[in-house]
Design a protein around this motif. Structure first.
Motif, short mmCIF file in Angstrom:
data_model
loop_
_atom_site.label_atom_id
_atom_site.label_comp_id
_atom_site.label_asym_id
_atom_site.label_seq_id
_atom_site.Cartn_x
_atom_site.Cartn_y
_atom_site.Cartn_z
N LEU A 12 0.84 -1.19 0.00
CA LEU A 12 0.00 0.00 0.00
C LEU A 12 0.88 1.24 0.00
O LEU A 12 1.82 1.33 0.78
CB LEU A 12 -0.92 0.00 1.22
CG LEU A 12 -1.89 1.18 1.38
CD1 LEU A 12 -2.88 1.19 0.23
CD2 LEU A 12 -2.62 1.10 2.72
N GLN A 13 0.57 2.18 -0.90
CA GLN A 13 1.32 3.42 -0.99
C GLN A 13 0.39 4.58 -0.68
O GLN A 13 -0.63 4.78 -1.33
CB GLN A 13 1.90 3.60 -2.40
CG GLN A 13 2.75 4.84 -2.57
CD GLN A 13 4.19 4.62 -2.14
OE1 GLN A 13 4.75 3.56 -2.39
NE2 GLN A 13 4.80 5.60 -1.50
N ILE A 14 0.72 5.34 0.37
CA ILE A 14 -0.07 6.52 0.74
C ILE A 14 0.88 7.71 0.73
O ILE A 14 1.60 7.97 1.70
CB ILE A 14 -0.72 6.35 2.13
CG1 ILE A 14 -1.56 5.08 2.19
CG2 ILE A 14 -1.57 7.57 2.46
CD1 ILE A 14 -2.15 4.79 3.55
N GLY A 15 0.90 8.43 -0.39
CA GLY A 15 1.85 9.52 -0.53
C GLY A 15 3.27 9.00 -0.42
O GLY A 15 3.63 8.03 -1.08
N PRO A 16 4.09 9.61 0.43
CA PRO A 16 5.46 9.13 0.60
C PRO A 16 5.57 7.88 1.47
O PRO A 16 6.63 7.27 1.56
CB PRO A 16 6.17 10.31 1.26
CG PRO A 16 5.09 10.99 2.04
CD PRO A 16 3.84 10.84 1.21
N LEU A 17 4.46 7.49 2.11
CA LEU A 17 4.48 6.34 3.01
C LEU A 17 4.21 5.06 2.23
O LEU A 17 3.16 4.92 1.58
CB LEU A 17 3.42 6.51 4.11
CG LEU A 17 3.27 5.35 5.09
CD1 LEU A 17 4.55 5.15 5.89
CD2 LEU A 17 2.08 5.58 6.03
N ILE A 19 3.86 0.95 2.59
CA ILE A 19 3.69 -0.18 3.50
C ILE A 19 4.05 -1.44 2.72
O ILE A 19 3.39 -1.79 1.74
CB ILE A 19 2.24 -0.26 4.01
CG1 ILE A 19 1.89 1.02 4.77
CG2 ILE A 19 2.06 -1.48 4.92
CD1 ILE A 19 0.44 1.09 5.22
N HIS A 20 5.10 -2.13 3.15
CA HIS A 20 5.61 -3.29 2.44
C HIS A 20 4.96 -4.57 2.96
O HIS A 20 4.61 -4.69 4.14
CB HIS A 20 7.13 -3.39 2.61
CG HIS A 20 7.88 -2.33 1.87
ND1 HIS A 20 8.64 -2.57 0.75
CD2 HIS A 20 7.98 -0.99 2.09
CE1 HIS A 20 9.18 -1.46 0.31
NE2 HIS A 20 8.80 -0.47 1.11
N TRP A 21 4.83 -5.53 2.06
CA TRP A 21 4.30 -6.84 2.45
C TRP A 21 5.16 -7.47 3.54
O TRP A 21 4.65 -8.13 4.44
CB TRP A 21 4.25 -7.78 1.23
CG TRP A 21 3.14 -7.49 0.28
CD1 TRP A 21 3.26 -6.98 -0.99
CD2 TRP A 21 1.74 -7.70 0.50
NE1 TRP A 21 2.01 -6.86 -1.57
CE2 TRP A 21 1.07 -7.29 -0.67
CE3 TRP A 21 1.00 -8.19 1.58
CZ2 TRP A 21 -0.32 -7.37 -0.80
CZ3 TRP A 21 -0.37 -8.26 1.45
CH2 TRP A 21 -1.02 -7.86 0.29
N TYR A 22 6.48 -7.29 3.42
CA TYR A 22 7.37 -7.91 4.40
C TYR A 22 7.11 -7.37 5.80
O TYR A 22 7.13 -8.11 6.79
CB TYR A 22 8.82 -7.68 4.00
CG TYR A 22 9.79 -8.60 4.71
CD1 TYR A 22 9.77 -9.98 4.48
CD2 TYR A 22 10.72 -8.11 5.62
CE1 TYR A 22 10.64 -10.83 5.13
CE2 TYR A 22 11.61 -8.95 6.27
CZ TYR A 22 11.56 -10.31 6.02
OH TYR A 22 12.42 -11.15 6.67
N LEU A 27 4.12 -8.07 11.25
CA LEU A 27 2.96 -7.79 12.10
C LEU A 27 2.13 -9.04 12.30
O LEU A 27 1.63 -9.31 13.41
CB LEU A 27 2.12 -6.67 11.48
CG LEU A 27 2.74 -5.27 11.48
CD1 LEU A 27 1.80 -4.29 10.79
CD2 LEU A 27 3.03 -4.80 12.91
N ALA A 28 1.96 -9.82 11.22
CA ALA A 28 1.21 -11.07 11.33
C ALA A 28 1.91 -12.04 12.29
O ALA A 28 1.26 -12.73 13.08
CB ALA A 28 1.06 -11.72 9.95
#
Length: 267
Positions: A12-17, A19-22, A27-28
């Motif tokens: 997921l890409q939110i602007g400059p942020l 979020i990588h699957w790894y 977290l999982a």
């Protein structure tokens, strides 16, 4: 012959942020540990322990927090020391560049054990009792991490026989089919080790034997999987044709077996 699906590592890409699957697999892993550890509170002997105080949900939260710190710090430092010590001696500040990748399970294990040693001392609990509590809850987190490796198309396997039905071509690894070693490790050190340890821990054991079974079991599973995993290019195969991962598993196998035998002799 299969092709690696080449999944975008950014979930997921939110602007400059980004979020990588790894990161999500980490977290999982922590969520699975929290859930399984809460179930462990109902198991013996932990459900009956009263001294120095009963086991409770707060213990799970404290153990998880310290475990996160231990696995990240130990995993990074272990990678730098075990796999590329000369490089990081010349570039010491890059030890802190965790976003560049490079984590070692064996270093993470040492980090977790040191963190839990501090926890056990601060709570007045036997260290091996703490290890027995957390050991069956760890393999599912390892499985989640291997899912992240597969999504990223990293840590691929050695070249396989072209007739192998699940041989897979990975981007950046040439045109020859390879063993999907991430899947092998997911199945061995993740799911299989979890099932065996969970069932083993459900019956009365001498203190220290469940933790020892994890150390021995992981060492055997990882040692086996390394025969199908491509060794690091800058290391290759070492003495006796074994990889660095296999050599790091040798003391785990020997130490785990010795600890299991020694724990069985105690009262």
């Amino acid at each position: 012959m299969l092709q690696h699906p080449q999944i975008d590592p950014v979930a997921l890409q939110i602007g400059p942020l980004a979020i990588h699957w790894y990161g999500l697999t980490y977290l999982a892993a922590f969520a699975l540990f929290w859930w399984l550890a809460r179930l462990r509170l109902r198991h013996e002997p932990f459900a009956s322990i009263q001294q120095p105080r009963p086991w409770a949900a707060r213990d799970v939260e404290d153990i998880l927090f310290l475990g996160v710190v231990g696995v990240v710090a130990g995993g990074r430092i272990g990678y730098c020391l075990f796999y590329q010590p000369a490089y990081y001696l010349q570039h010491p500040l890059e030890v802190f560049f965790v976003w560049q990748g490079g984590m070692s399970f064996h270093g993470g294990l040492i980090g977790v054990m040191l963190a839990q040693l501090w926890y056990a001392h601060s709570r007045g609990r036997p260290f091996m009792q703490v290890m027995d509590f957390i050991a069956p809850c760890v393999p599912t987190g390892l499985a989640a991490g291997r899912v992240g490796n597969f999504i990223n198309g990293e840590l691929w396997g050695r070249v396989s026989d072209p007739s192998l039905p699940w041989g897979m071509v990975f981007r950046g690894a040439g045109d020859l089919p390879r063993h999907p070693s991430q899947v092998y490790q997911f199945l061995l050190e993740g799911l299989l080790l979890f099932v065996l340890l969970w069932l083993y821990a459900r019956k009365p054991r001498r203190q220290g034997q469940v933790g020892a079974a994890f150390v021995f079991g992981y060492g055997v599973m990882r040692f086996t999987a390394e025969y199908f995993r491509e060794p690091d290019a800058y290391l290759g195969l070492l003495a006796l044709g074994l990889s660095m991962g296999q050599w790091l598993c040798v003391p785990m196998i020997v130490g785990g077996a010795g600890l299991w035998w020694w724990s069985g002799r105690g009262r």
